[in-house]
Design a protein around this motif. Structure first.
Motif, short mmCIF file in Angstrom:
data_model
loop_
_atom_site.label_atom_id
_atom_site.label_comp_id
_atom_site.label_asym_id
_atom_site.label_seq_id
_atom_site.Cartn_x
_atom_site.Cartn_y
_atom_site.Cartn_z
N PRO A 44 -15.26 -16.26 -4.56
CA PRO A 44 -14.48 -16.15 -5.81
C PRO A 44 -14.95 -15.02 -6.71
N TYR A 45 -16.26 -14.84 -6.82
CA TYR A 45 -16.79 -13.75 -7.65
C TYR A 45 -16.45 -12.39 -7.06
N ILE A 46 -16.56 -12.32 -5.74
CA ILE A 46 -16.22 -11.05 -5.07
C ILE A 46 -14.74 -10.72 -5.25
N ALA A 47 -13.89 -11.75 -5.13
CA ALA A 47 -12.45 -11.52 -5.29
C ALA A 47 -12.12 -11.07 -6.71
N VAL A 48 -12.74 -11.71 -7.71
CA VAL A 48 -12.48 -11.32 -9.10
C VAL A 48 -12.94 -9.89 -9.36
N PHE A 49 -14.10 -9.56 -8.85
CA PHE A 49 -14.61 -8.20 -9.07
C PHE A 49 -13.72 -7.15 -8.40
N ASN A 50 -13.29 -7.41 -7.18
CA ASN A 50 -12.44 -6.43 -6.48
C ASN A 50 -11.07 -6.30 -7.13
N LEU A 51 -10.53 -7.41 -7.63
CA LEU A 51 -9.26 -7.32 -8.36
C LEU A 51 -9.42 -6.51 -9.64
N PHE A 52 -10.55 -6.69 -10.31
CA PHE A 52 -10.81 -5.93 -11.53
C PHE A 52 -10.92 -4.43 -11.22
N VAL A 53 -11.63 -4.09 -10.16
CA VAL A 53 -11.76 -2.68 -9.78
C VAL A 53 -10.41 -2.10 -9.39
N LEU A 54 -9.60 -2.88 -8.67
CA LEU A 54 -8.28 -2.41 -8.26
C LEU A 54 -7.38 -2.17 -9.48
N LEU A 55 -7.45 -3.09 -10.44
CA LEU A 55 -6.66 -2.93 -11.66
C LEU A 55 -7.09 -1.69 -12.44
N MET A 56 -8.39 -1.49 -12.57
CA MET A 56 -8.89 -0.33 -13.29
C MET A 56 -8.53 0.97 -12.56
N TRP A 57 -8.50 0.90 -11.23
CA TRP A 57 -8.13 2.10 -10.47
C TRP A 57 -6.68 2.49 -10.74
N PHE A 58 -5.78 1.51 -10.77
CA PHE A 58 -4.37 1.81 -11.03
C PHE A 58 -4.16 2.30 -12.47
N VAL A 59 -4.87 1.71 -13.42
CA VAL A 59 -4.76 2.18 -14.81
C VAL A 59 -5.26 3.61 -14.93
N THR A 60 -6.40 3.89 -14.32
CA THR A 60 -6.95 5.25 -14.36
C THR A 60 -6.03 6.24 -13.67
N HIS A 61 -5.46 5.83 -12.56
CA HIS A 61 -4.54 6.71 -11.83
C HIS A 61 -3.29 7.00 -12.65
N ALA A 62 -2.77 5.98 -13.35
CA ALA A 62 -1.58 6.18 -14.17
C ALA A 62 -1.86 7.16 -15.31
N ILE A 63 -3.01 7.02 -15.96
CA ILE A 63 -3.36 7.94 -17.04
C ILE A 63 -3.56 9.36 -16.50
N GLN A 64 -4.15 9.45 -15.32
CA GLN A 64 -4.35 10.77 -14.71
C GLN A 64 -3.02 11.46 -14.40
N GLN A 65 -2.06 10.71 -13.88
CA GLN A 65 -0.75 11.29 -13.60
C GLN A 65 -0.04 11.71 -14.89
N LYS A 66 -0.24 10.95 -15.95
CA LYS A 66 0.34 11.31 -17.24
C LYS A 66 -0.25 12.62 -17.74
N ARG A 67 -1.55 12.79 -17.58
CA ARG A 67 -2.20 14.04 -17.99
C ARG A 67 -1.70 15.22 -17.15
N LYS A 68 -1.42 14.98 -15.90
CA LYS A 68 -0.91 16.06 -15.05
C LYS A 68 0.47 16.51 -15.51
N LYS A 69 1.31 15.57 -15.92
CA LYS A 69 2.63 15.94 -16.44
C LYS A 69 2.50 16.72 -17.74
N GLU A 70 1.59 16.29 -18.60
CA GLU A 70 1.35 17.02 -19.84
C GLU A 70 0.84 18.44 -19.56
#
Length: 241
Positions: free
Chosen positions: A208-234
Motif C-alpha cells: 500500500p505504501y509503495i502504491a501510494v508513493f508511485n501514484l504520487f510520483v506519477l501525478l507529479m510527473w504529469f503536472v510537471t509535464h503539463a507545465i513544461q508543455q505550457k512553457r514551450k508554447k509560451e
C-alpha cells in the motif's frame, strides 16, 4: 573566230573567280554567299515592351502604395511589456524560493544522515536511504543552480530586454522541469526498495505504501509535464515577437 576570245571564254568557264584586266593582271574574286550575311535580329515584342516604360506606370505605383497601406493597417497582436516584466519577475521570485527550499532540504537530509550515522538513531535501512539521498540531492541542486544562475545573471528590469528576458526565463523553466521529471523517475526504485525493507521489518505489507508513493510520483510527473508543455508554447509565442 578569234582564238583569244575562245581562250578567254574557256578560262572564265574553268575559273569563274578570276578576272583579267586590260593590263594583264589577274584578280581573284570571291563569291558572296547571301545566306551567310548577318541578319537583323528580330526582337520579340515582349522584350521591346520591357525596354520601354509602360504607359500605366503611375497607376501601378499607386496600386502598390494602396497595397502597402492596407498591409500596414492589418491588426496584429501587441505585446504588453509591463505585464511581461511583471510575469518574469514573479516567476523569478518563485524559482528562487524553490531553489532555497531545495537547498534547505538537501542540508537537512545531510544533517539527518550524519546524526543517524554517528549516534545510531536510525535503523540500517533508513541510514542507507539517507546516505543515498545525501549523495543525489546535492547533484540535483547543483544542476538547478546551474540552470537558474545563467538566466538570472542576464536578467534586468529594462523594458528593452523584456522579451529576451522572458525567453530566457522560459528556457530555464523548461530545463528545470525536465530535470525534475528525471530526478523523480530516478528516485522511484530507491524509495520503493526502502519502503519494501521497512514493511518487511515491521511485519506489515509494504505494497500500500509503495502504491501510494508511485501514484504520487506519477501525478507529479504529469503536472510537471503539463507545465513544461505550457512553457514551450509560451516560448514559441515569444520567439515570434
Amino acid at each position: 573566230m578569234d582564238k583569244s576570245v575562245l581562250e578567254n571564254e574557256d578560262t572564265s568557264s574553268v575559273e569563274p573567280n578570276k578576272l583579267e584586266t586590260t593590263d594583264g593582271v589577274i584578280v581573284k574574286t570571291n563569291q558572296i554567299d547571301v545566306l551567310s550575311l548577318p541578319r537583323q535580329k528580330n526582337v520579340p515584342r515582349s522584350e521591346k515592351d520591357k525596354k520601354s516604360p509602360p504607359a500605366d506606370e503611375p497607376a501601378l505605383d499607386e496600386n502598390w502604395l494602396l497595397l502597402a497601406r492596407d498591409w500596414q493597417s492589418q491588426p496584429y497582436e501587441k505585446t504588453d511589456i509591463q505585464a511581461l516584466l511583471k510575469q518574469t519577475k514573479k516567476r523569478t521570485f518563485w524559482a528562487k524560493f524553490l531553489l532555497g527550499l531545495n537547498v534547505v532540504a538537501t542540508l537537512g537530509l545531510i544533517g539527518f544522515f550524519l546524526v543517524g550515522l554517528l549516534q545510531g538513531a536510525f535503523d540500517k535501512a533508513t541510514i542507507i536511504y539517507l546516505g543515498v539521498g545525501s549523495l543525489l540531492s546535492p547533484v540535483f541542486v547543483y544542476y538547478e543552480i546551474k540552470i537558474r544562475l545563467r538566466t538570472w545573471q542576464q536578467s534586468c528590469d529594462s523594458p528593452d530586454r523584456a522579451v529576451s528576458n522572458a525567453i530566457a526565463a522560459c528556457e530555464s523553466s523548461i530545463k528545470y522541469y525536465q530535470l525534475s521529471k528525471y530526478s523523480g523517475v530516478f528516485s522511484v526504485p530507491f524509495v520503493n526498495a526502502y519502503l519494501f525493507v521497512l514493511g518487511s521489518e515491521s511485519e506489515k505489507s509494504p505494497w500500500p505504501y509503495i502504491a501510494v508513493f508511485n501514484l504520487f510520483v506519477l501525478l507529479m510527473w504529469f503536472v510537471t509535464h503539463a507545465i513544461q508543455q505550457k512553457r514551450k508554447k509560451e516560448l514559441t509565442q515569444l520567439s515570434s515577437v
